[in-house]
Design an enzyme around this catalytic site. Sequence first.
Site, PDB file in Angstrom:
ATOM      1  N   TYR A 134      22.073   6.125  11.876  1.00 30.42           N
ATOM      2  CA  TYR A 134      20.727   5.557  11.851  1.00 30.42           C
ATOM      3  C   TYR A 134      20.502   4.562  10.725  1.00 30.42           C
ATOM      4  O   TYR A 134      19.421   3.971  10.623  1.00 30.42           O
ATOM      5  CB  TYR A 134      19.693   6.679  11.710  1.00 30.42           C
ATOM      6  CG  TYR A 134      19.722   7.682  12.826  1.00 30.42           C
ATOM      7  CD1 TYR A 134      19.380   7.332  14.131  1.00 30.42           C
ATOM      8  CD2 TYR A 134      20.078   9.009  12.588  1.00 30.42           C
ATOM      9  CE1 TYR A 134      19.403   8.261  15.159  1.00 30.42           C
ATOM     10  CE2 TYR A 134      20.099   9.946  13.609  1.00 30.42           C
ATOM     11  CZ  TYR A 134      19.774   9.563  14.891  1.00 30.42           C
ATOM     12  OH  TYR A 134      19.794  10.483  15.911  1.00 30.42           O
ATOM     13  N   HIS A 178      14.017   1.894  13.003  1.00 26.18           N
ATOM     14  CA  HIS A 178      13.195   2.998  12.503  1.00 26.18           C
ATOM     15  C   HIS A 178      13.453   3.277  11.026  1.00 26.18           C
ATOM     16  O   HIS A 178      12.684   3.998  10.394  1.00 26.18           O
ATOM     17  CB  HIS A 178      13.482   4.263  13.325  1.00 26.18           C
ATOM     18  CG  HIS A 178      12.267   4.908  13.903  1.00 26.18           C
ATOM     19  ND1 HIS A 178      10.990   4.375  13.811  1.00 26.18           N
ATOM     20  CD2 HIS A 178      12.109   6.083  14.577  1.00 26.18           C
ATOM     21  CE1 HIS A 178      10.124   5.174  14.405  1.00 26.18           C
ATOM     22  NE2 HIS A 178      10.764   6.208  14.881  1.00 26.18           N
ATOM     23  N   ASN A 211      10.171  12.389  13.157  1.00 26.06           N
ATOM     24  CA  ASN A 211       9.051  13.072  13.806  1.00 26.06           C
ATOM     25  C   ASN A 211       8.464  14.216  13.000  1.00 26.06           C
ATOM     26  O   ASN A 211       7.372  14.691  13.304  1.00 26.06           O
ATOM     27  CB  ASN A 211       9.479  13.586  15.182  1.00 26.06           C
ATOM     28  CG  ASN A 211       9.743  12.461  16.157  1.00 26.06           C
ATOM     29  OD1 ASN A 211       9.704  11.287  15.804  1.00 26.06           O
ATOM     30  ND2 ASN A 211      10.008  12.812  17.403  1.00 26.06           N
TER      31      ASN A 211
END
Length: 217
Positions: A15, A20, A92
């Site tokens: 990631y 994000h 999240n």
Amino acid sequence: MIQLVAFLGNYGREYERTRHNAAWLFESALPFSERFSWQDKYKAAFCAVDYTAWLSWLTADDVLKTHKDGSLPVPAEHPARLYFMKPMTYMNASGEAVGEAARFFKIPASDVLIIHDELELPVGTVSLKWSGGLGGHNGLRSVKACLGTADFWRLRFGISKPQGKDIADYVLSAFTADEQIILSQVFAQTKRLFGSVLLSSDPKQLIPEWGKKKVMA
């Protein structure tokens, strides 16, 4: 004044360069990034910095312009320390880390700055925002749930909204080469805003210039 800063993102090598993780990319681009001494606390990579040390970082790395005597405009009342964190909960559940640290240090939501990616802004745009809607951002939704309010500060980096693409796949995809060049320009200029926000007794005075600013070299 801001006391707690949270850079939202997802941990894991897969990631690292994704949209994000714009906030983590910004943190790593700060000239004093290597001075952060990260510890595993509060479900995050966590760092406490004495305010005097913070001022020396801003001065040494020429983040903000100083007075003729080399000093910075420091508010009469300021926190003894600033706290920085990169939640390790995945995006999240970012609020779990932010909420835990805020409760431990008794920091009100109004003194929290969340740095994150923003679909509703084009790449090359940066925005300082106080409270308001969450724009469908799951990280912000988690922060609001854990702090019990949306009344916290946000520093947003535009990642553009895709046309005809799945949002979940898009935010977890890497920036293009051209976008990376634009981001490097954005980060280079936004470091001064970042320093100003953490020196300001009232960050709202910065919104007229930085509420939604297209930043280019």
